[in-house]
Design a protein around this motif. Structure first.
Motif, PDB file in Angstrom:
ATOM      1  N   GLU A  15       0.834  -1.210   0.000  1.00 15.70           N
ATOM      2  CA  GLU A  15       0.000   0.000   0.000  1.00 15.70           C
ATOM      3  C   GLU A  15       0.863   1.252   0.000  1.00 15.70           C
ATOM      4  N   GLN A  16       1.935   1.256   0.778  1.00 12.79           N
ATOM      5  CA  GLN A  16       2.818   2.424   0.813  1.00 12.79           C
ATOM      6  C   GLN A  16       3.573   2.593  -0.500  1.00 12.79           C
ATOM      7  N   ASP A  18       2.396   1.748  -3.494  1.00 14.11           N
ATOM      8  CA  ASP A  18       1.468   2.169  -4.542  1.00 14.11           C
ATOM      9  C   ASP A  18       0.865   3.542  -4.295  1.00 14.11           C
ATOM     10  N   ASP A  19       0.912   4.025  -3.055  1.00 14.62           N
ATOM     11  CA  ASP A  19       0.381   5.351  -2.730  1.00 14.62           C
ATOM     12  C   ASP A  19       1.464   6.132  -1.995  1.00 14.62           C
ATOM     13  N   VAL A  65      -6.768   1.179   5.378  1.00 13.92           N
ATOM     14  CA  VAL A  65      -7.066   0.937   3.965  1.00 13.92           C
ATOM     15  C   VAL A  65      -7.684  -0.448   3.810  1.00 13.92           C
TER      16      VAL A  65
END
Length: 389
Positions: A15-16, A18-19, A65
């Motif tokens: 997640e980190q 990709d964002d 998330v």
């Protein structure tokens, strides 16, 4: 020499990655139950399998998330491609960790580990920790000590010096209860276990666990890295959060789990004999209920029928204690070619045809509501049309 490679806070790291807005911030994957937490969130005491409410109280600034399983699967494939480009001797343990046998490579193992970490970071964009040692056990312990985003090489001449001071829970198979039992006898480190006679350990823990810990505490672990080993079980689960669920909701979830696992069985040309229902209650205590079938099967209706019986038997416990997770696993797997097929389920000649139709729908549309509708409709004696080819 063996490498144990373990991705750090895998889901949260994806997640980190990709964002960019999540980088350096505390991230929690999953709202009802924590599936993963970044190290920024772990610093506040957030842990995997903790309830979402507790996690948010510990870390109010965390970003929560939704899990993206397809993204994690793709990241895992990319990482394992790096593993296999490093050495053909790769034994996957889970979606985010593996053992690699690098003994036959010309490059020193420490240099192999450095290159592996660099390639995973550059090609996949994820941090990974690697432990290097002569045995699987010690390599895994080393990676645990080196986390996060680290590398630790345990040289052969320094194995016991490294191992002896570690807490007893570093030994595979030592959980909270076993550690507490050993602590009552003043045994708190691996060195304490290593100094105990094997007969004493066996008298305390039984022949299996006692002999196992006696060997590990002396770094006796002759297991090789094994490739191509087929799994003996498969499972799926669903976190429920704290909200009470009706019997109908639980049944629909169970149908979805049975459908998913049945499809995976048939895709792998496997059969199962044991169906296990896994439950986690409102107080986070866990329970399992299982049944072994007289005949191995890959038929979703048969698996679902057994699972429903196990869920019904656990109904009083669920009603009194609440439920935060429901899971299903299929065990005692074997190749379908090695087992004589039984007659269709309960004399229903078209059970296999429905399974085939469901698999076709799943392949085209994914494991969606239409798949479950076929199963539920058939249970209720209805005819559920499938999309035309």
């Amino acid at each position: 020499m063996i490498l144990h490679a373990d991705l750090d806070a895998f889901y949260a790291s994806v997640e980190q990655r990709d964002d960019p807005g999540l980088r350096g911030r505390p991230v929690i994957v999953g709202s009802g139950v924590v599936l993963a937490a970044s190290y920024e969130a772990k610093a506040h005491g957030v842990r995997t399998a903790m309830s979402g409410g507790t996690a948010r109280r510990l870390c109010p600034r965390a970003v929560v998330v939704k899990p993206r399983m397809s993204a994690y699967a793709e990241a895992s494939k990319a990482v394992f491609a790096v593993f296999r480009a490093t050495t053909p001797l790769v034994e996957g343990l889970s979606i985010d960790e593996a053992f690699l046998d690098v003994d036959g490579l010309r490059t020193p193992p420490a240099d192999v580990a450095v290159r592996l970490r660099r390639e995973v970071a550059e090609e996949v964009g994820l941090p990974i920790t690697v432990g290097v040692a002569r045995t699987k056990f010690l390599a895994k312990v080393a990676s645990g000590v080196a986390k996060p985003d680290g590398l630790l090489v345990v040289p052969p001449e320094g194995e016991m010096e490294f191992l002896r001071p570690l807490p007893v829970r570093s030994l595979w198979g030592v959980g909270r209860a076993t550690a507490a039992r050993l602590a009552r006898y003043g045994v708190t480190t691996v060195g304490d276990v290593a100094d105990m006679p094997e007969s004493t350990l066996v008298s305390l823990l039984g022949p299996g666990a006692g002999g196992h810990l006696h060997d590990l505490a002396r770094n006796r672990d002759p297991r090789p890295v094994r490739t191509g080993v087929r799994r003996r079980s498969m499972g799926a689960q669903r976190a429920l959060g704290r909200r009470a669920r009706s019997p109908e909701e639980l049944d629909a979830m169970l149908v979805g789990l049975a459908d998913r696992l049945g499809g995976r069985l048939r895709a792998a040309r496997r059969l199962c004999r044991t169906v296990t229902l896994r439950l986690r209650f409102g107080d986070f205590a866990r329970a399992t209920r299982s049944r072994t079938l007289p005949q191995a099967t890959a038929e979703t209706p048969r698996i679902l029928d057994v699972a429903r019986g196990l869920l019904a038997a656990a109904g009083p416990l669920i009603a009194s204690r609440g439920l935060t997770l429901i899971g299903l696993s299929l065990g005692d797997l074997r190749d379908d070619r090695a087992v004589q097929l039984a007659l269709p389920l309960d004399g229903v000649p078209w059970a296999g045809e429905v399974d085939a139709a469901v698999d076709g729908v799943r392949g085209r549309f994914g494991p969606s509501a239409i798949t479950r509708a076929v199963l539920l409709g058939r249970d209720q004696g209805m005819s559920v049309p499938l999309p035309p080819d």
